[in-house]
Design a protein around this motif. Structure first.
Motif, PDB file in Angstrom:
ATOM      1  N   ASN A 171     -74.838  21.232 -98.229  1.00 15.35           N
ATOM      2  CA  ASN A 171     -76.003  20.547 -97.658  1.00 15.35           C
ATOM      3  C   ASN A 171     -76.742  21.393 -96.633  1.00 15.35           C
ATOM      4  OD1 ASN A 171     -77.690  18.229 -97.757  1.00 15.35           O
ATOM      5  ND2 ASN A 171     -76.874  17.628 -95.758  1.00 15.35           N
ATOM      6  N   PHE A 186     -80.364  17.361 -96.547  1.00 14.03           N
ATOM      7  CA  PHE A 186     -80.554  15.958 -96.908  1.00 14.03           C
ATOM      8  C   PHE A 186     -79.845  15.066 -95.898  1.00 14.03           C
ATOM      9  CE2 PHE A 186     -80.736  16.941-101.763  1.00 14.03           C
ATOM     10  CZ  PHE A 186     -82.061  17.322-101.663  1.00 14.03           C
ATOM     11  N   ASP A 187     -80.345  13.851 -95.735  1.00 14.77           N
ATOM     12  CA  ASP A 187     -79.678  12.822 -94.950  1.00 14.77           C
ATOM     13  C   ASP A 187     -78.643  12.192 -95.888  1.00 14.77           C
ATOM     14  OD1 ASP A 187     -78.900  10.851 -93.211  1.00 14.77           O
ATOM     15  OD2 ASP A 187     -80.843   9.839 -93.141  1.00 14.77           O
ATOM     16  N   ILE A 188     -77.391  12.647 -95.781  1.00 12.93           N
ATOM     17  CA  ILE A 188     -76.357  12.179 -96.704  1.00 12.93           C
ATOM     18  C   ILE A 188     -75.323  11.342 -95.980  1.00 12.93           C
ATOM     19  CG2 ILE A 188     -76.667  14.035 -98.390  1.00 12.93           C
ATOM     20  CD1 ILE A 188     -74.223  15.433 -97.178  1.00 12.93           C
ATOM     21  N   GLN A 202     -79.589   5.942-104.734  1.00 11.40           N
ATOM     22  CA  GLN A 202     -78.945   6.370-103.490  1.00 11.40           C
ATOM     23  C   GLN A 202     -78.236   7.708-103.637  1.00 11.40           C
ATOM     24  OE1 GLN A 202     -76.437   3.133-102.267  1.00 11.40           O
ATOM     25  NE2 GLN A 202     -78.130   1.711-102.141  1.00 11.40           N
ATOM     26  N   ARG A 203     -78.192   8.245-104.843  1.00 12.35           N
ATOM     27  CA  ARG A 203     -77.529   9.534-105.065  1.00 12.35           C
ATOM     28  C   ARG A 203     -78.415  10.665-104.546  1.00 12.35           C
ATOM     29  NH1 ARG A 203     -75.497   8.669-111.301  1.00 12.35           N
ATOM     30  NH2 ARG A 203     -73.878   7.128-110.832  1.00 12.35           N
ATOM     31  N   LYS A 204     -77.830  11.522-103.714  1.00  8.24           N
ATOM     32  CA  LYS A 204     -78.555  12.667-103.170  1.00  8.24           C
ATOM     33  C   LYS A 204     -78.038  13.977-103.753  1.00  8.24           C
ATOM     34  CE  LYS A 204     -81.276  10.746 -99.980  1.00  8.24           C
ATOM     35  NZ  LYS A 204     -81.333  10.998 -98.572  1.00  8.24           N
ATOM     36  N   LEU A 205     -76.708  14.115-103.808  1.00 10.62           N
ATOM     37  CA  LEU A 205     -76.097  15.335-104.332  1.00 10.62           C
ATOM     38  C   LEU A 205     -75.110  14.975-105.437  1.00 10.62           C
ATOM     39  CD1 LEU A 205     -75.322  17.253-100.999  1.00 10.62           C
ATOM     40  CD2 LEU A 205     -77.135  17.750-102.648  1.00 10.62           C
ATOM     41  N   ILE A 218     -72.834  12.122-104.039  1.00  9.27           N
ATOM     42  CA  ILE A 218     -72.892  11.856-102.612  1.00  9.27           C
ATOM     43  C   ILE A 218     -74.166  11.066-102.346  1.00  9.27           C
ATOM     44  CG2 ILE A 218     -72.879  12.891-100.296  1.00  9.27           C
ATOM     45  CD1 ILE A 218     -70.441  13.622-102.167  1.00  9.27           C
ATOM     46  N   GLY A 238     -76.844   8.566 -99.847  1.00  7.18           N
ATOM     47  CA  GLY A 238     -77.577   8.625 -98.588  1.00  7.18           C
ATOM     48  C   GLY A 238     -78.730   7.653 -98.630  1.00  7.18           C
ATOM     49  N   TYR A 286     -85.022   8.586 -99.913  1.00  9.11           N
ATOM     50  CA  TYR A 286     -85.886   9.682 -99.446  1.00  9.11           C
ATOM     51  C   TYR A 286     -87.089   9.104 -98.734  1.00  9.11           C
ATOM     52  CZ  TYR A 286     -83.258  12.825-102.489  1.00  9.11           C
ATOM     53  OH  TYR A 286     -82.278  13.561-103.083  1.00  9.11           O
TER      54      TYR A 286
END
Length: 191
Positions: A81, A86-88, A120-123, A185, A187, A190
């Motif tokens: 990250n 990202f805000d995770i 809600q998936r970021k990574l 992961i 978060g 966006y």
């Protein structure tokens, strides 16, 4: 302000023992509580096979037995990250997957985000857990732009982490069985 390239892919080669991984795989397979069928979740304590792709998938439960494994993933996520900022938050899911050549198992280009709750998936991550000599094909390709894509190294213990909005696929396995842990992961949305 420094520019951030959200099409980068983080790779790391973890020095993990095969015994450790085999213990995690055995635990997950014997304690799975999720079967997926054609993308729909069905809780009935069985391994799953997706028609068309013929991948077998088990969901990992977060327990004392899997705590060390989860820490390994989180350590890599934190480092990855740094590329994305990202805000995770937390790990949403971890799945153990097997792609067998007898089924020509594969996964077509897709993104890991979508309508709620997948927004809600970021990574996304993929951790290869078998020797590359045990299978052929099964290449993780992560699309970057135009006709460019990144190939994941196929070494045991290699982890790839990338933004969940990057299209990616697994090419057909033509010999043996490809084994990997994958997950997401989360978060806040966006902004």
């Amino acid at each position: 302000m420094e520019s951030i390239n959200h099409r980068q892919v983080y790779f790391n080669s973890e020095n993990i023992s095969k015994d450790f991984i085999n213990n995690i795989i055995n635990f997950v397979k014997s304690n799975s509580d999720l079967q997926m069928d054609n993308g729909n979740y069905n809780f009935d304590k069985k391994e799953q096979e997706l028609s068309g792709n013929e991948r077998k998938v088990w969901q990992m439960s977060k327990t004392n037995e899997t705590e060390e494994f989860v820490r390994l993933i989180l350590r890599n996520v934190k480092k990855a990250n740094e590329l994305y900022s990202f805000d995770i938050g937390k790990i949403l899911n971890i799945f153990y997957m097997e792609y067998a050549s007898e089924d020509s198992a594969s996964l077509e280009y897709h993104m890991d985000i979508g309508p709620y709750p997948f927004n809600q998936r970021k990574l996304s991550f993929s951790l290869l857990v078998n020797d590359p000599l045990e299978y052929e094909g099964g290449q993780l390709e992560i699309w970057r732009n135009n006709n460019e894509f990144t190939l994941m190294p196929k070494d045991f213990g290699t982890i790839a982490i990338f933004p969940s909005f990057l299209p990616h696929r697994v090419t057909p396995v033509t010999k043996g069985v490809r084994k990997a842990f994958v997950g997401f992961i989360g978060g806040p949305p966006y902004k």
